[in-house]
Design an enzyme around this catalytic site. Sequence first.
Site, PDB file in Angstrom:
ATOM      1  N   TYR A 133       0.830  -1.204   0.000  1.00 18.09           N
ATOM      2  CA  TYR A 133       0.000   0.000   0.000  1.00 18.09           C
ATOM      3  C   TYR A 133       0.873   1.266   0.000  1.00 18.09           C
ATOM      4  O   TYR A 133       2.071   1.206   0.253  1.00 18.09           O
ATOM      5  CB  TYR A 133      -0.915  -0.004   1.213  1.00 18.09           C
ATOM      6  CG  TYR A 133      -0.213  -0.242   2.528  1.00 18.09           C
ATOM      7  CD1 TYR A 133       0.690   0.693   3.034  1.00 18.09           C
ATOM      8  CD2 TYR A 133      -0.441  -1.390   3.278  1.00 18.09           C
ATOM      9  CE1 TYR A 133       1.332   0.503   4.222  1.00 18.09           C
ATOM     10  CE2 TYR A 133       0.216  -1.594   4.482  1.00 18.09           C
ATOM     11  CZ  TYR A 133       1.098  -0.636   4.954  1.00 18.09           C
ATOM     12  OH  TYR A 133       1.743  -0.831   6.138  1.00 18.09           O
TER      13      TYR A 133
ATOM     14  N   SER B  37       5.960   1.681  12.699  1.00 18.22           N
ATOM     15  CA  SER B  37       5.641   0.276  12.457  1.00 18.22           C
ATOM     16  C   SER B  37       4.162   0.234  12.120  1.00 18.22           C
ATOM     17  O   SER B  37       3.451   1.222  12.273  1.00 18.22           O
ATOM     18  CB  SER B  37       5.905  -0.557  13.700  1.00 18.22           C
ATOM     19  OG  SER B  37       5.035  -0.148  14.725  1.00 18.22           O
ATOM     20  N   LYS B  38       3.722  -0.908  11.686  1.00 21.56           N
ATOM     21  CA  LYS B  38       2.335  -0.993  11.245  1.00 21.56           C
ATOM     22  C   LYS B  38       1.378  -0.590  12.375  1.00 21.56           C
ATOM     23  O   LYS B  38       0.351   0.034  12.156  1.00 21.56           O
ATOM     24  CB  LYS B  38       2.026  -2.409  10.768  1.00 21.56           C
ATOM     25  CG  LYS B  38       0.981  -2.331   9.696  1.00 21.56           C
ATOM     26  CD  LYS B  38       0.841  -3.483   8.827  1.00 21.56           C
ATOM     27  CE  LYS B  38      -0.287  -3.089   7.876  1.00 21.56           C
ATOM     28  NZ  LYS B  38      -1.066  -4.127   7.413  1.00 21.56           N
ATOM     29  N   ARG B  39       1.776  -0.932  13.594  1.00 20.81           N
ATOM     30  CA  ARG B  39       0.915  -0.631  14.736  1.00 20.81           C
ATOM     31  C   ARG B  39       0.996   0.863  15.088  1.00 20.81           C
ATOM     32  O   ARG B  39       0.050   1.449  15.577  1.00 20.81           O
ATOM     33  CB  ARG B  39       1.360  -1.490  15.911  1.00 20.81           C
ATOM     34  CG  ARG B  39       0.266  -1.904  16.859  1.00 20.81           C
ATOM     35  CD  ARG B  39       0.719  -3.079  17.726  1.00 20.81           C
ATOM     36  NE  ARG B  39       2.128  -3.021  18.061  1.00 20.81           N
ATOM     37  CZ  ARG B  39       2.637  -2.315  19.073  1.00 20.81           C
ATOM     38  NH1 ARG B  39       1.845  -1.596  19.827  1.00 20.81           N
ATOM     39  NH2 ARG B  39       3.930  -2.335  19.323  1.00 20.81           N
ATOM     40  N   LYS B  40       2.176   1.436  14.834  1.00 20.92           N
ATOM     41  CA  LYS B  40       2.368   2.817  15.265  1.00 20.92           C
ATOM     42  C   LYS B  40       2.509   3.762  14.075  1.00 20.92           C
ATOM     43  O   LYS B  40       3.612   4.077  13.647  1.00 20.92           O
ATOM     44  CB  LYS B  40       3.624   2.914  16.117  1.00 20.92           C
ATOM     45  CG  LYS B  40       3.485   2.261  17.473  1.00 20.92           C
ATOM     46  CD  LYS B  40       4.716   2.551  18.284  1.00 20.92           C
ATOM     47  CE  LYS B  40       4.844   1.580  19.433  1.00 20.92           C
ATOM     48  NZ  LYS B  40       6.243   1.385  19.766  1.00 20.92           N
TER      49      LYS B  40
END
Length: 492
Positions: free
Chosen positions: A18, A256-259
Amino acid sequence: MQIQEKVRVRFAPSPTGYLHIGGARSALFNYLFARRWGGSFLLRIEDTDRTRFVEGALNEIYDSLRWLGLDWDEGPQKGGECGPYVQSERINIYNKRADELLESGHAYRCFCTPERLAALRESQEKSGGLTGYDRYCRDLSSEEIERNLKDNVPFVIRFKIPLGRAVIFEDLIRGRIEYQSDVLDDLVLIKTDKFPTYHMANVVDDHEMKITHVLRGDEWITSTPRHVLLYEAFGWKTPAFAHLPVILSPDGGKLSKRKGAASVMDYKRGGFLPEALFNFLALLGWAPGDDREKMSREDLIAAFSLEHVSPKAAVLDEKKLEWMNGLYMAEAPSSILIKEVMPVWKERGWISAGSSETDSNLLKIIDMMKIRSKRVTELAQNTSYFFVDPAEYEEKAVKKNFKPQAAERLSYLTKELETASDFAHQKLEELFRNIAENQDLKTGDLIHPVRLAISGVSFGPGLFELMEALGKEAVLRRIKRAVEFISSNPAG
Ligand code: GLU
């Protein structure tokens, strides 16, 4: 900075997933720079690493850029005189250019087998020295080369890094940068399958597409000395380079993907407006040099300059994005916001499937609530009491506003409202003031319990506008229910 030549910049994503926030920031800075100088903004797809190709990524990149309003002047789906703009459609061009380097002696064929390279790496790692190709095929004799070619030994084409050289370039953000050429590997330009590597395709295309300024994330800065040497080997003028500062997560760590490393489309789904994200991204590493923060697209274009891009890491502050989105929500046309909210209303069964986006009552709800919502998703949620009677009342407010005398006042008010022939907000306000005066009350003594009764919460839009929007029937029904609630749950 004054720029004489015609600016041409490019955003060159690889369709490996993405479009994340870092990529979008690079695209945006290129876009602003091009618009600021009346230049061209190109989109180029760097898809020569087929092992990392992700199906569907391309369309998501196009959609994300368009949603943000980053329209490219040349590129896929648009065309232009330097096309094609998708690297996998340009394989012949890179091979032709590599042959030129072979001929001029700046590149060589490397016939080393994967086994030899693996063994080399292993022994380098064991001895703790530098890893990298040992330039074994750099000086093969022409007989050896001929023999290998005749035997169809697979080969890659490597760049013959000029040794013993200082490679210097002026980064427009970081200043002068110097590398020693000896630490650079003889990098592969063309792989055994004839596909180019990133370095080769990137340099050839930036030249062929007449790119004047390369603005990219600073993770690419170590590639730049290799690129500079390649331009030199070709005898081409190097573009100017500007490496944009890294973006860190809210707690100062790596994204990161979470952050925070969400995709542009995740932000769309999360209820952010493109104008707000556009403005927010522009401030990730750049500032106008004064204290402005909320800036329109036009303001940003007029103010953008590389001098004000900081080399220091930028922190992605999601609270700030929310705040900024709230500002854009407040001024967004309700006719646009309603397009996002209607599907949620319909899905929840709050309005009928045939309801229209031009319904003035529905638009009024958006008018009232958009200034009270930081995200489009929150807006949909915040409007619930316009459609459904409150199932419960805010606990703290019950203690304060649903005391026994409130039941009396509400009952009295009900009678007055029942005979009201006009439910327009001005009339309601008049009525409340009269009652308060006659009963020797403050209008707040009526307003607060009524608000809690009809919405279930102690805050919201102007009460009289809210009552008008709900209509007489719903208001009376809700007040009566509140009176029953107070009688059976006496507070205070
Ligand atoms: N294809 C590279 C990327 O994915 C482009 C780097 C560059 O702009 O040179 O970011």
